[in-house]
Design an enzyme around this catalytic site. Structure first.
Site, mmCIF file in Angstrom:
data_model
loop_
_atom_site.group_PDB
_atom_site.id
_atom_site.type_symbol
_atom_site.label_atom_id
_atom_site.label_comp_id
_atom_site.label_asym_id
_atom_site.label_seq_id
_atom_site.Cartn_x
_atom_site.Cartn_y
_atom_site.Cartn_z
ATOM 1 N N LYS A 143 0.837 -1.222 0.000
ATOM 2 C CA LYS A 143 0.000 0.000 0.000
ATOM 3 C C LYS A 143 0.864 1.262 0.000
ATOM 4 O O LYS A 143 0.683 2.170 -0.802
ATOM 5 C CB LYS A 143 -0.920 0.042 1.235
ATOM 6 C CG LYS A 143 -1.864 -1.133 1.352
ATOM 7 C CD LYS A 143 -2.772 -1.002 2.562
ATOM 8 C CE LYS A 143 -2.057 -1.057 3.907
ATOM 9 N NZ LYS A 143 -1.384 -2.320 4.197
ATOM 10 N N ARG B 299 -9.877 1.318 8.612
ATOM 11 C CA ARG B 299 -9.490 -0.061 8.914
ATOM 12 C C ARG B 299 -10.598 -0.820 9.613
ATOM 13 O O ARG B 299 -10.420 -1.999 9.932
ATOM 14 C CB ARG B 299 -8.283 -0.030 9.844
ATOM 15 C CG ARG B 299 -6.974 -0.416 9.196
ATOM 16 C CD ARG B 299 -5.915 -0.242 10.258
ATOM 17 N NE ARG B 299 -4.782 -1.073 10.013
ATOM 18 C CZ ARG B 299 -3.667 -0.646 9.423
ATOM 19 N NH1 ARG B 299 -3.580 0.579 8.983
ATOM 20 N NH2 ARG B 299 -2.654 -1.462 9.286
ATOM 21 N N ARG C 98 11.349 -6.419 4.940
ATOM 22 C CA ARG C 98 11.250 -4.957 4.838
ATOM 23 C C ARG C 98 12.234 -4.304 5.805
ATOM 24 O O ARG C 98 12.405 -4.721 6.940
ATOM 25 C CB ARG C 98 9.834 -4.488 5.185
ATOM 26 C CG ARG C 98 9.760 -2.959 5.238
ATOM 27 C CD ARG C 98 8.352 -2.425 5.218
ATOM 28 N NE ARG C 98 7.543 -2.910 6.304
ATOM 29 C CZ ARG C 98 6.243 -2.677 6.408
ATOM 30 N NH1 ARG C 98 5.625 -1.988 5.482
ATOM 31 N NH2 ARG C 98 5.566 -3.154 7.433
ATOM 32 N N ARG D 196 11.167 -2.580 11.334
ATOM 33 C CA ARG D 196 10.075 -2.064 12.159
ATOM 34 C C ARG D 196 9.770 -3.044 13.285
ATOM 35 O O ARG D 196 9.786 -4.257 13.069
ATOM 36 C CB ARG D 196 8.820 -1.889 11.290
ATOM 37 C CG ARG D 196 8.521 -0.460 10.953
ATOM 38 C CD ARG D 196 7.453 -0.310 9.911
ATOM 39 N NE ARG D 196 6.148 -0.864 10.249
ATOM 40 C CZ ARG D 196 5.067 -0.735 9.480
ATOM 41 N NH1 ARG D 196 5.136 -0.083 8.353
ATOM 42 N NH2 ARG D 196 3.919 -1.268 9.837
ATOM 43 N N ARG E 225 -1.169 -9.170 13.125
ATOM 44 C CA ARG E 225 -1.672 -8.094 12.251
ATOM 45 C C ARG E 225 -2.527 -8.679 11.129
ATOM 46 O O ARG E 225 -3.553 -8.116 10.760
ATOM 47 C CB ARG E 225 -0.500 -7.299 11.661
ATOM 48 C CG ARG E 225 0.146 -6.373 12.684
ATOM 49 C CD ARG E 225 1.517 -5.908 12.249
ATOM 50 N NE ARG E 225 1.520 -5.129 11.044
ATOM 51 C CZ ARG E 225 2.598 -4.942 10.276
ATOM 52 N NH1 ARG E 225 3.758 -5.491 10.620
ATOM 53 N NH2 ARG E 225 2.530 -4.216 9.202
HETATM 54 P P1 AP5 Z 1 4.837 -1.689 1.895
HETATM 55 O O1 AP5 Z 1 4.511 -0.819 0.730
HETATM 56 O O2 AP5 Z 1 5.612 -1.095 3.020
HETATM 57 O O3 AP5 Z 1 3.507 -2.431 2.426
HETATM 58 P P2 AP5 Z 1 2.222 -1.875 3.171
HETATM 59 O O4 AP5 Z 1 1.045 -2.520 2.547
HETATM 60 O O5 AP5 Z 1 2.231 -0.370 3.200
HETATM 61 O O6 AP5 Z 1 2.463 -2.521 4.592
HETATM 62 P P3 AP5 Z 1 2.368 -1.973 6.082
HETATM 63 O O7 AP5 Z 1 2.975 -3.040 6.939
HETATM 64 O O8 AP5 Z 1 2.971 -0.604 6.221
HETATM 65 O O9 AP5 Z 1 0.857 -1.896 6.302
HETATM 66 P P4 AP5 Z 1 0.108 -2.036 7.608
HETATM 67 O O10 AP5 Z 1 -1.253 -1.701 7.132
HETATM 68 O O11 AP5 Z 1 0.232 -3.284 8.355
HETATM 69 O O12 AP5 Z 1 0.859 -0.997 8.572
HETATM 70 P P5 AP5 Z 1 0.545 0.500 8.974
HETATM 71 O O13 AP5 Z 1 1.837 1.210 8.981
HETATM 72 O O14 AP5 Z 1 -0.596 1.060 8.203
HETATM 73 O O15 AP5 Z 1 5.605 -2.978 1.327
HETATM 74 C C1 AP5 Z 1 6.041 -4.009 2.197
HETATM 75 C C2 AP5 Z 1 7.400 -4.546 1.708
HETATM 76 O O16 AP5 Z 1 7.212 -5.198 0.444
HETATM 77 C C3 AP5 Z 1 8.457 -3.452 1.471
HETATM 78 O O17 AP5 Z 1 9.711 -3.963 1.820
HETATM 79 C C4 AP5 Z 1 8.359 -3.169 -0.051
HETATM 80 O O18 AP5 Z 1 9.598 -2.708 -0.579
HETATM 81 C C5 AP5 Z 1 7.999 -4.549 -0.586
HETATM 82 N N1 AP5 Z 1 7.141 -4.513 -1.772
HETATM 83 C C6 AP5 Z 1 6.084 -3.675 -2.001
HETATM 84 N N2 AP5 Z 1 5.505 -3.965 -3.187
HETATM 85 C C7 AP5 Z 1 6.213 -5.016 -3.714
HETATM 86 C C8 AP5 Z 1 6.098 -5.794 -4.917
HETATM 87 N N3 AP5 Z 1 5.141 -5.543 -5.838
HETATM 88 N N4 AP5 Z 1 6.971 -6.798 -5.122
HETATM 89 C C9 AP5 Z 1 7.936 -7.071 -4.196
HETATM 90 N N5 AP5 Z 1 8.121 -6.384 -3.048
HETATM 91 C C10 AP5 Z 1 7.250 -5.377 -2.804
HETATM 92 O O19 AP5 Z 1 -0.002 0.315 10.472
HETATM 93 C C11 AP5 Z 1 0.841 -0.091 11.527
HETATM 94 C C12 AP5 Z 1 0.040 -0.131 12.825
HETATM 95 O O20 AP5 Z 1 -0.478 1.187 13.139
HETATM 96 C C13 AP5 Z 1 -1.210 -1.028 12.820
HETATM 97 O O21 AP5 Z 1 -0.894 -2.373 13.102
HETATM 98 C C14 AP5 Z 1 -2.063 -0.370 13.919
HETATM 99 O O22 AP5 Z 1 -1.600 -0.733 15.203
HETATM 100 C C15 AP5 Z 1 -1.785 1.107 13.724
HETATM 101 N N6 AP5 Z 1 -2.752 1.731 12.801
HETATM 102 C C16 AP5 Z 1 -2.449 2.308 11.591
HETATM 103 N N7 AP5 Z 1 -3.582 2.753 11.019
HETATM 104 C C17 AP5 Z 1 -4.605 2.464 11.869
HETATM 105 C C18 AP5 Z 1 -6.010 2.651 11.811
HETATM 106 N N8 AP5 Z 1 -6.598 3.245 10.746
HETATM 107 N N9 AP5 Z 1 -6.765 2.226 12.851
HETATM 108 C C19 AP5 Z 1 -6.193 1.648 13.933
HETATM 109 N N10 AP5 Z 1 -4.866 1.414 14.044
HETATM 110 C C20 AP5 Z 1 -4.077 1.831 13.016
#
Ligand code: AP5
Length: 217
Positions: free
Chosen positions: A13, A88, A127, A160, A171
């Site tokens: 994402k 979410r 990552r 992370r 997660r």
């Molecule tokens: P990346 O692009 O970083 O993936 P992502 O989908 O953004 O993953 P996240 O782990 O950041 O999402 P998340 O939703 O769990 O975490 P968030 O920070 O929102 O890509 C991942 C890896 O793959 C990278 O190394 C990249 O280079 C690689 N990659 C990407 N595309 C690729 C491809 N096509 N081919 C190969 N490799 C590829 O949330 C973290 C925490 O915050 C949550 O657990 C929660 O506690 C809290 N939180 C955040 N938002 C909320 C909310 N709205 N409500 C409640 N709690 C929340």
């Protein structure tokens, strides 16, 4: 243009949202990044959020909804935004509808990226991120420099805390229980566009552009 990018942890994402930000000159708003900044800065929000994040649980809806309400009202969102990691839960999605209605705005599309769950685990295990600017790397597909310093800002490159195996599994379970129902929520509104993310970063980006359609290009 107002977009939501939806998908389980590690589907890409953030990676795609950054590209869409550059392409369409809209602001990328990642609730995860906002929370991690608050943790780093020792802010009250960070103290509230850290425990939930480290356990792989969601931060309470009212906290997150308040953050988004404030963020999208700022002038730098006037040209549009892409929400990454929000909504979410169904209550978050309903709150977003109300906030947008108050602002006389609509959502243009909800982009859902999906990949095989085992691939998500592998991507997250590999990552690495810059502690300072949040730049994202991957040990297999986009390796960071050997000196462990971010090429953009010189910051330290780390894993992370919530990318450790046990937290990742939690997660994913939380995603299935609380976030996956949003697919139906947005499909019913005719907004959901599903993209197979099991491809190179460039190809996934091209697929997204096709799904968004020529009106936006
Ligand atoms: P990346 O692009 O970083 O993936 P992502 O989908 O953004 O993953 P996240 O782990 O950041 O999402 P998340 O939703 O769990 O975490 P968030 O920070 O929102 O890509 C991942 C890896 O793959 C990278 O190394 C990249 O280079 C690689 N990659 C990407 N595309 C690729 C491809 N096509 N081919 C190969 N490799 C590829 O949330 C973290 C925490 O915050 C949550 O657990 C929660 O506690 C809290 N939180 C955040 N938002 C909320 C909310 N709205 N409500 C409640 N709690 C929340």
């Amino acid at each position: 243009m107002q977009l939501v990018i939806l998908g389980a942890p590690g589907v890409g994402k953030g990676t795609q949202a950054k590209r869409l930000q550059d392409r369409f000159k809209i602001l990328h708003i990642s609730t995860g990044d906002i929370l991690r900044d608050a943790v780093r800065g020792g802010k009250e929000l960070g103290k509230t959020a850290k425990g939930y994040m480290d356990r792989g649980e969601l931060v309470p809806d009212d906290v997150i909804i308040g953050i988004i309400r404030d963020r999208i009202a700022r002038p730098d969102c006037a040209n549009g935004f892409i929400l990454d990691g929000f909504p979410r839960t169904i209550p978050q999605a309903e709150a977003l509808e109300s906030i947008l209605a108050e602002m006389h705005l609509n959502l243009d599309a909800v982009l859902e990226i999906c990949i095989d769950p085992e691939k998500m685990v592998e991507r997250l295990a590999n990552r690495r991120v810059c502690r300072n600017c949040g730049a994202v790397f991957n040990l297999i597909t986009y390796p960071p420099p050997a000196d462990g310093k971010c090429p953009k800002c010189g910051g330290e490159i780390i894993q992370r805390d919530d990318d450790k195996d046990e937290t990742v599994r939690n997660r994913l379970a939380v995603y299935e229980k609380l976030t996956a129902p949003l697919k139906r929520f947005y499909a019913k509104k005719g907004l959901l566009k599903t993209i197979n993310g099991d491809d190179t970063i460039e190809n996934v980006y091209e697929k997204i552009l096709k799904k968004i359609g020529p009106d936006f290009q």
